[in-house]
Motif scaffolding. Structure first.
Motif, PDB file in Angstrom:
ATOM      1  N   VAL A  12      41.004 -10.999  30.672  1.00 15.61           N
ATOM      2  CA  VAL A  12      39.813 -11.723  31.134  1.00 15.61           C
ATOM      3  C   VAL A  12      39.267 -12.700  30.100  1.00 15.61           C
ATOM      4  CG1 VAL A  12      39.034  -9.905  32.699  1.00 15.61           C
ATOM      5  CG2 VAL A  12      38.363  -9.809  30.307  1.00 15.61           C
ATOM      6  N   GLY A  13      39.960 -12.861  28.960  1.00 12.59           N
ATOM      7  CA  GLY A  13      39.353 -13.581  27.844  1.00 12.59           C
ATOM      8  C   GLY A  13      39.219 -15.080  28.016  1.00 12.59           C
TER       9      GLY A  13
ATOM     10  N   MET B 274      40.672 -17.721  20.980  1.00 12.33           N
ATOM     11  CA  MET B 274      39.464 -17.158  20.362  1.00 12.33           C
ATOM     12  C   MET B 274      39.218 -17.716  18.961  1.00 12.33           C
ATOM     13  SD  MET B 274      38.499 -15.479  22.847  1.00 12.33           S
ATOM     14  CE  MET B 274      39.486 -15.372  24.339  1.00 12.33           C
ATOM     15  N   GLY B 275      40.275 -17.671  18.119  1.00 16.19           N
ATOM     16  CA  GLY B 275      40.103 -18.162  16.756  1.00 16.19           C
ATOM     17  C   GLY B 275      39.763 -19.646  16.751  1.00 16.19           C
TER      18      GLY B 275
ATOM     19  N   ALA C 156      43.336 -12.277  15.823  1.00 12.56           N
ATOM     20  CA  ALA C 156      44.801 -12.215  15.814  1.00 12.56           C
ATOM     21  C   ALA C 156      45.373 -11.668  17.115  1.00 12.56           C
ATOM     22  CB  ALA C 156      45.259 -11.376  14.620  1.00 12.56           C
TER      23      ALA C 156
ATOM     24  N   MET D  72      40.923  -8.783  24.148  1.00  6.49           N
ATOM     25  CA  MET D  72      40.459  -9.759  25.151  1.00  6.49           C
ATOM     26  C   MET D  72      40.971  -9.432  26.551  1.00  6.49           C
ATOM     27  SD  MET D  72      38.386 -11.913  24.052  1.00  6.49           S
ATOM     28  CE  MET D  72      37.554 -11.722  22.491  1.00  6.49           C
ATOM     29  N   SER D  73      41.900  -8.501  26.639  1.00  8.07           N
ATOM     30  CA  SER D  73      42.403  -8.022  27.923  1.00  8.07           C
ATOM     31  C   SER D  73      42.840  -9.196  28.802  1.00  8.07           C
ATOM     32  CB  SER D  73      41.356  -7.127  28.592  1.00  8.07           C
ATOM     33  OG  SER D  73      40.930  -6.134  27.668  1.00  8.07           O
TER      34      SER D  73
ATOM     35  N   TYR E 249      52.900 -23.429  19.914  1.00 11.41           N
ATOM     36  CA  TYR E 249      52.316 -22.120  20.200  1.00 11.41           C
ATOM     37  C   TYR E 249      53.186 -21.438  21.247  1.00 11.41           C
ATOM     38  CZ  TYR E 249      48.802 -18.724  21.611  1.00 11.41           C
ATOM     39  OH  TYR E 249      48.145 -17.560  21.899  1.00 11.41           O
TER      40      TYR E 249
ATOM     41  N   GLN F 178      54.010 -17.751  21.133  1.00 11.89           N
ATOM     42  CA  GLN F 178      53.870 -16.296  21.242  1.00 11.89           C
ATOM     43  C   GLN F 178      52.420 -15.885  21.081  1.00 11.89           C
ATOM     44  OE1 GLN F 178      56.264 -14.205  18.455  1.00 11.89           O
ATOM     45  NE2 GLN F 178      58.171 -14.951  19.323  1.00 11.89           N
ATOM     46  N   GLY F 179      51.720 -15.765  22.141  1.00 11.92           N
ATOM     47  CA  GLY F 179      50.334 -15.322  22.025  1.00 11.92           C
ATOM     48  C   GLY F 179      49.775 -15.107  23.413  1.00 11.92           C
TER      49      GLY F 179
ATOM     50  N   HIS G 164      47.842  -7.564  36.870  1.00 12.97           N
ATOM     51  CA  HIS G 164      47.255  -6.872  35.718  1.00 12.97           C
ATOM     52  C   HIS G 164      47.639  -5.398  35.691  1.00 12.97           C
ATOM     53  CE1 HIS G 164      45.235 -10.196  33.992  1.00 12.97           C
ATOM     54  NE2 HIS G 164      44.502 -10.431  35.062  1.00 12.97           N
TER      55      HIS G 164
ATOM     56  N   TYR H 257      48.781  -8.930  26.195  1.00 11.14           N
ATOM     57  CA  TYR H 257      47.369  -8.971  25.812  1.00 11.14           C
ATOM     58  C   TYR H 257      46.966  -7.604  25.279  1.00 11.14           C
ATOM     59  CZ  TYR H 257      46.409  -7.500  30.754  1.00 11.14           C
ATOM     60  OH  TYR H 257      46.383  -6.894  31.976  1.00 11.14           O
TER      61      TYR H 257
ATOM     62  N   LEU I 107      55.131 -12.434  33.879  1.00 14.24           N
ATOM     63  CA  LEU I 107      54.784 -13.531  34.786  1.00 14.24           C
ATOM     64  C   LEU I 107      56.075 -14.092  35.352  1.00 14.24           C
ATOM     65  CD1 LEU I 107      52.196 -15.418  32.548  1.00 14.24           C
ATOM     66  CD2 LEU I 107      51.687 -14.129  34.628  1.00 14.24           C
TER      67      LEU I 107
ATOM     68  N   SER J 140      47.389 -16.496  24.668  1.00 13.76           N
ATOM     69  CA  SER J 140      46.894 -17.752  25.264  1.00 13.76           C
ATOM     70  C   SER J 140      48.028 -18.671  25.717  1.00 13.76           C
ATOM     71  CB  SER J 140      46.034 -18.508  24.243  1.00 13.76           C
ATOM     72  OG  SER J 140      45.089 -17.677  23.649  1.00 13.76           O
TER      73      SER J 140
ATOM     74  N   GLU K 222      47.089 -19.937  11.087  1.00 14.86           N
ATOM     75  CA  GLU K 222      47.852 -19.553  12.275  1.00 14.86           C
ATOM     76  C   GLU K 222      49.290 -19.273  11.861  1.00 14.86           C
ATOM     77  OE1 GLU K 222      47.676 -18.753  15.609  1.00 14.86           O
ATOM     78  OE2 GLU K 222      49.831 -18.575  15.305  1.00 14.86           O
ATOM     79  N   LYS K 223      49.791 -18.110  12.253  1.00 19.17           N
ATOM     80  CA  LYS K 223      51.118 -17.735  11.761  1.00 19.17           C
ATOM     81  C   LYS K 223      52.244 -18.506  12.440  1.00 19.17           C
ATOM     82  CE  LYS K 223      52.339 -13.756  14.537  1.00 19.17           C
ATOM     83  NZ  LYS K 223      52.788 -12.391  14.535  1.00 19.17           N
TER      84      LYS K 223
HETATM   85  C1  LIG Z   1      49.569 -12.977  31.475  1.00 19.69           C
HETATM   86  C2  LIG Z   1      48.124 -13.181  31.182  1.00 19.69           C
HETATM   87  C3  LIG Z   1      47.280 -13.621  32.185  1.00 19.69           C
HETATM   88  C4  LIG Z   1      45.950 -13.831  31.918  1.00 19.69           C
HETATM   89  N1  LIG Z   1      45.139 -14.314  32.909  1.00 19.69           N
HETATM   90  C5  LIG Z   1      43.872 -14.643  32.618  1.00 19.69           C
HETATM   91  C6  LIG Z   1      43.075 -15.297  33.597  1.00 19.69           C
HETATM   92  O1  LIG Z   1      43.536 -15.601  34.699  1.00 19.69           O
HETATM   93  N2  LIG Z   1      41.791 -15.603  33.274  1.00 19.69           N
HETATM   94  C7  LIG Z   1      41.267 -15.300  32.053  1.00 19.69           C
HETATM   95  O2  LIG Z   1      40.093 -15.604  31.818  1.00 19.69           O
HETATM   96  N3  LIG Z   1      42.010 -14.704  31.089  1.00 19.69           N
HETATM   97  C8  LIG Z   1      43.297 -14.381  31.348  1.00 19.69           C
HETATM   98  N4  LIG Z   1      44.079 -13.814  30.389  1.00 19.69           N
HETATM   99  C9  LIG Z   1      43.478 -13.463  29.094  1.00 19.69           C
HETATM  100  C10 LIG Z   1      43.463 -14.578  28.078  1.00 19.69           C
HETATM  101  O3  LIG Z   1      44.549 -15.446  28.199  1.00 19.69           O
HETATM  102  C11 LIG Z   1      43.437 -13.926  26.698  1.00 19.69           C
HETATM  103  O4  LIG Z   1      42.350 -13.019  26.673  1.00 19.69           O
HETATM  104  C12 LIG Z   1      43.256 -14.937  25.588  1.00 19.69           C
HETATM  105  O5  LIG Z   1      44.229 -15.936  25.667  1.00 19.69           O
HETATM  106  C13 LIG Z   1      43.315 -14.215  24.249  1.00 19.69           C
HETATM  107  O6  LIG Z   1      43.261 -15.170  23.192  1.00 19.69           O
HETATM  108  P1  LIG Z   1      43.295 -14.688  21.673  1.00 19.69           P
HETATM  109  O7  LIG Z   1      42.980 -15.887  20.861  1.00 19.69           O
HETATM  110  O8  LIG Z   1      42.490 -13.463  21.523  1.00 19.69           O
HETATM  111  O9  LIG Z   1      44.797 -14.210  21.431  1.00 19.69           O
HETATM  112  P2  LIG Z   1      46.107 -15.047  21.101  1.00 19.69           P
HETATM  113  O10 LIG Z   1      46.252 -16.200  22.008  1.00 19.69           O
HETATM  114  O11 LIG Z   1      47.223 -14.059  21.064  1.00 19.69           O
HETATM  115  O12 LIG Z   1      45.831 -15.609  19.665  1.00 19.69           O
HETATM  116  C14 LIG Z   1      46.022 -14.867  18.490  1.00 19.69           C
HETATM  117  C15 LIG Z   1      46.666 -15.771  17.488  1.00 19.69           C
HETATM  118  O13 LIG Z   1      46.706 -15.128  16.234  1.00 19.69           O
HETATM  119  C16 LIG Z   1      47.925 -15.452  15.601  1.00 19.69           C
HETATM  120  N5  LIG Z   1      48.172 -14.389  14.618  1.00 19.69           N
HETATM  121  C17 LIG Z   1      48.467 -13.102  14.855  1.00 19.69           C
HETATM  122  N6  LIG Z   1      48.610 -12.436  13.702  1.00 19.69           N
HETATM  123  C18 LIG Z   1      48.374 -13.320  12.711  1.00 19.69           C
HETATM  124  C19 LIG Z   1      48.396 -13.224  11.302  1.00 19.69           C
HETATM  125  N7  LIG Z   1      48.665 -12.080  10.668  1.00 19.69           N
HETATM  126  N8  LIG Z   1      48.139 -14.347  10.568  1.00 19.69           N
HETATM  127  C20 LIG Z   1      47.852 -15.534  11.186  1.00 19.69           C
HETATM  128  N9  LIG Z   1      47.848 -15.670  12.536  1.00 19.69           N
HETATM  129  C21 LIG Z   1      48.094 -14.572  13.286  1.00 19.69           C
HETATM  130  C22 LIG Z   1      48.929 -15.469  16.735  1.00 19.69           C
HETATM  131  O14 LIG Z   1      50.085 -16.201  16.408  1.00 19.69           O
HETATM  132  C23 LIG Z   1      48.111 -16.110  17.848  1.00 19.69           C
HETATM  133  O15 LIG Z   1      48.262 -17.510  17.870  1.00 19.69           O
HETATM  134  C24 LIG Z   1      45.426 -13.573  30.626  1.00 19.69           C
HETATM  135  C25 LIG Z   1      46.277 -13.135  29.603  1.00 19.69           C
HETATM  136  C26 LIG Z   1      47.606 -12.939  29.875  1.00 19.69           C
HETATM  137  C27 LIG Z   1      48.502 -12.493  28.770  1.00 19.69           C
END
Ligand SMILES: Cc1cc2nc3c(=O)[nH]c(=O)nc-3n(C[C@H](O)[C@H](O)[C@H](O)COP(=O)(O)OP(=O)(O)OC[C@H]3O[C@@H](n4cnc5c(N)ncnc54)[C@H](O)[C@@H]3O)c2cc1C
Length: 462
Positions: free
Chosen positions: A412-413, A40-41, A239, A409-410, A65, A67-68, A324, A379, A265, A70, A59-60
């Motif tokens: 589905v993100g 997302m970011g 985040a 983002m659950s 990458y 732990q996240g 899920h 998530y 998983l 994504s 990015e922390k």
């Molecule tokens: C197991 C699983 C299966 C999935 N399956 C699907 C699917 O099939 N189809 C689909 O469309 N979606 C799916 N999703 C959903 C999708 O992957 C997520 O919605 C999406 O990756 C979320 O991205 P994000 O950027 O919001 O979060 P993240 O990827 O968690 O990114 C957040 C980032 O912020 C950083 N951060 C956190 N705190 C700080 C801070 N204080 N300072 C600086 N950086 C920070 C973290 O290190 C991380 O890199 C799934 C998710 C999971 C977990």
């Protein structure tokens, strides 16, 4: 240094026209700070940089990458959605935005392609028969190219699949439906952000955000404990599961609106000896069976999603499976990523995969399936599982139009990530679009909805 002394130092520096460093490094006043370099970011920072904004992405984690939400090489990307056309729009617009990104990188002389991000394959949906009318109607509305087997006879004739009674199999064939690779997409986005003049700082964890007049003061720490401050006119917070703690002061309600959940998983492979014995038909059935969303059991426990994560040198795929509805609560957000799968989770993964493969005529027993990896992922879930991409609700209840949050983002993100990035960039710049799909998306994820959620929280807490 306490945040109080930090604020005083920074205010002084701000008014004296030159922001001082907290410790050693010279600081800068950025137009937009994006917090979080997951899907997302990264998507938001790219869209802002593309619009000519001076962007810094913090990015922390280090460059790796690990732990996240994504994390990983595959997510299901699909055009069809039984429930809402919104998801279809979010995916299709994301494909379009990814093509723009790939074109840009290509024009800059980089080797970028759609196939690095999207792997087009049929997407399988198995569901109880009562959902068949709805899936036909949604496929037509959402312009999905599909085939549908409604009976065991049709299942065998059309797909070579032994469908249980009362279950249908729907296969979607749209271009760029199949899986998308979050790691590859993030890597392309980071490349493009830098090409557009944006800055990405890894190993920079935001530890505090304070609003000061028209600016924000942002405190960061690296893994060695070095601290820095930045000022920004605007912020995008992305985040992921860490949103609640990050915004605990500016938007304490976020912690209540989104709940981080552990999702496991399992990565399975057919034993090499067994895979070697499979004939061409069985191998082709194996390939066509994935990715899948299987809700045919009609129970939450029996529902799973599964896809190929990768393949070995012999073409033997690593099959990733999760559910899920198998998600669980988290005690410690920093530790959960290292949590191993329980015996029950492994058994669930193997049994569901074995049953599904045999249905497709792939002659394997559960004993032929080897666990080759496992991951605890996280998530953040909203109560409706619809994400939030909105300007913040300020303590006064008004809109803080300089602060956009992307959260909840659950599961589905990923497929809509590039669209959420576009929406975040538009919101921050006070822009809109006329497309009804876009407007529906903003209504679903944006400020009006967030404000309603916050108001509801307030009334519940009274
Ligand atoms: C197991 C699983 C299966 C999935 N399956 C699907 C699917 O099939 N189809 C689909 O469309 N979606 C799916 N999703 C959903 C999708 O992957 C997520 O919605 C999406 O990756 C979320 O991205 P994000 O950027 O919001 O979060 P993240 O990827 O968690 O990114 C957040 C980032 O912020 C950083 N951060 C956190 N705190 C700080 C801070 N204080 N300072 C600086 N950086 C920070 C973290 O290190 C991380 O890199 C799934 C998710 C999971 C977990």
């Amino acid at each position: 240094m306490t945040i109080f002394s930090l604020v005083l130092t920074s205010i002084f520096a701000f008014f004296s026209g030159q922001l001082q460093a907290w410790d050693t490094t010279a600081e800068k006043d950025y137009t937009v700070v994006v917090i979080g370099g997951g899907l997302m970011g990264s998507a938001a920072a790219w869209q802002l940089a593309r619009d000519g904004k001076e962007v810094i992405l913090l990015e922390k984690q280090d460059r790796e990458y690990s732990q996240g939400s994504s994390k990983g090489l595959t997510r299901i990307a699909r055009s069809n959605n039984l429930g809402r056309d919104l998801w279809s729009y979010l995916h299709n617009r994301s494909v379009h935005e990814t093509a723009t990104l790939v074109n840009y990188l290509g024009n800059q002389g980089y080797d970028a392609s759609m196939s690095a991000v999207y792997q087009t394959t049929p997407v399988n949906y198995m569901r109880p028969l009562k959902a068949a009318d709805a899936i036909i109607a949604s496929s037509e509305r959402q312009k999905v190219d599909y085939k549908l087997a409604l009976t065991p006879e049709e299942g065998m004739e059309m797909f070579g699949v032994q469908l249980p009674e009362g279950v249908f199999l729907h296969r979607e064939f749209n271009e760029h439906s199949g899986t998308l690779n979050p790691e590859a997409l993030i890597s392309l986005l980071h490349k493009a952000i830098k090409l557009k003049g944006g800055t990405i700082v890894y190993n920079a964890s935001v530890s505090d955000i304070q609003r000061q007049g028209n600016h924000y003061l942002i405190a960061t720490k690296d893994s060695q404990g070095s601290e820095r401050t930045l000022t920004a006119s605007q912020i995008v917070s992305a985040a992921g599961p860490y949103t609640g703690p990050l915004l605990s002061e500016l938007a304490p309600y976020m912690d209540k609106l989104i709940t981080p959940k552990r999702v496991f998983l399992a990565f399975l492979q057919i034993s090499p000896a067994k895979y070697h014995q499979l004939d061409d038909h069985a191998r082709s059935q194996l390939r066509r069976a994935y990715p899948v969303i299987n809700s045919s059991a009609g129970t939450r426990e029996g529902s799973f999603y599964s896809m190929f994560e990768s393949s070995d040198a012999n073409g033997n795929p690593v099959i990733k499976i999760g559910g899920h509805f198998q998600r669980s609560d988290i005690n410690n957000l920093d530790d959960v990523w290292h949590q191993a799968l329980s015996e029950e989770e492994m058994r669930w993964s193997i049994e569901n995969t074995g049953r599904y493969l045999r249905m497709h005529g792939v002659p394997v027993n559960d004993e032929d399936l080897q666990l080759v990896g496992d991951v605890s992922c996280v998530y953040s879930l909203t109560s409706t599982e619809v994400p939030i991409v909105s300007q913040l609700v300020a303590p006064s209840g008004e809109m803080d139009s300089n602060f956009v949050v992307m959260a909840g983002m659950s599961g589905v993100g990923a497929k809509g990530a590039m669209t959420y990035g576009r929406i975040a960039a538009n919101l921050l710049q006070g822009k809109s679009e006329s497309d009804p799909g876009y407007l529906e998306a903003v209504e679903a994820v944006g400020f009006t909805r967030l404000k309603e959620d916050v108001d509801q929280l307030v009334s519940l807490e009274k």
